[in-house]
Write a protein that holds these residues in place. Sequence first.
Motif, PDB file in Angstrom:
ATOM      1  N   GLY A 105       0.992  -1.083   0.100  1.00  0.00           N
ATOM      2  CA  GLY A 105       0.096  -0.051   0.113  1.00  0.00           C
ATOM      3  C   GLY A 105       0.955   1.426  -0.050  1.00  0.00           C
ATOM      4  O   GLY A 105       0.575   2.268  -0.613  1.00  0.00           O
ATOM      5  N   TYR A 106       1.964   1.423   0.983  1.00  0.00           N
ATOM      6  CA  TYR A 106       2.623   2.330   1.085  1.00  0.00           C
ATOM      7  C   TYR A 106       3.587   2.587  -0.174  1.00  0.00           C
ATOM      8  O   TYR A 106       3.899   3.734  -0.797  1.00  0.00           O
ATOM      9  N   GLY A 107       4.183   1.630  -0.612  1.00  0.00           N
ATOM     10  CA  GLY A 107       4.993   1.412  -1.943  1.00  0.00           C
ATOM     11  C   GLY A 107       4.085   1.862  -3.108  1.00  0.00           C
ATOM     12  O   GLY A 107       4.576   2.829  -3.856  1.00  0.00           O
ATOM     13  N   THR A 108       2.804   1.565  -3.311  1.00  0.00           N
ATOM     14  CA  THR A 108       2.283   1.897  -4.405  1.00  0.00           C
ATOM     15  C   THR A 108       1.783   3.303  -4.233  1.00  0.00           C
ATOM     16  O   THR A 108       2.028   4.123  -5.378  1.00  0.00           O
ATOM     17  N   THR A 109       1.341   3.656  -3.133  1.00  0.00           N
ATOM     18  CA  THR A 109       1.065   5.125  -2.902  1.00  0.00           C
ATOM     19  C   THR A 109       2.316   6.314  -3.075  1.00  0.00           C
ATOM     20  O   THR A 109       2.309   7.165  -3.825  1.00  0.00           O
TER      21      THR A 109
END
Length: 149
Positions: free
Chosen positions: A84-88
């Motif tokens: 999630g954080y990587g994609t964001t």
Amino acid sequence: MKSCPRCEASIDDEARYCAECGAPQTEAAAEELDEYVQRQAQQVAADAGTGGSAGDGGSDDGLSPTEALSDREQLWRRGCYVLGYGTTVVAITQIPRIGAFPLVLAGVAILPPVRRLTAEPLGSPLKREAMAGIYAVFALIGAALLFLL
């Protein structure tokens, strides 16, 4: 009149608790106080476990904070945070491009706190498969828009 063993205040002979410090004066009063404290602790733990919704006071899967998560569940949650954080972060670096917006939605959708936040309006937390599906749809749309436009 006797005195309280804790604070030395004068109390009635038949008093169950000291009026000054609140210390129990009999075994029955001490047991009653212990039971009350345990009930209050369980209520606080239950309230913290729900967090006002069907979450885990930390757990997004309806577990109370005292229940241990399995290794598989811990791996799932850590993976969701990383993904999630990587994609964001990747999406934010591409923000002027139109494909970044679905990627931001994908990153946010897979984060475990979103399960807890959506549990109240939906009545129960989304299943992991539903979260992964929402992530996949938004990620594919975002990636397609980034590469095609």
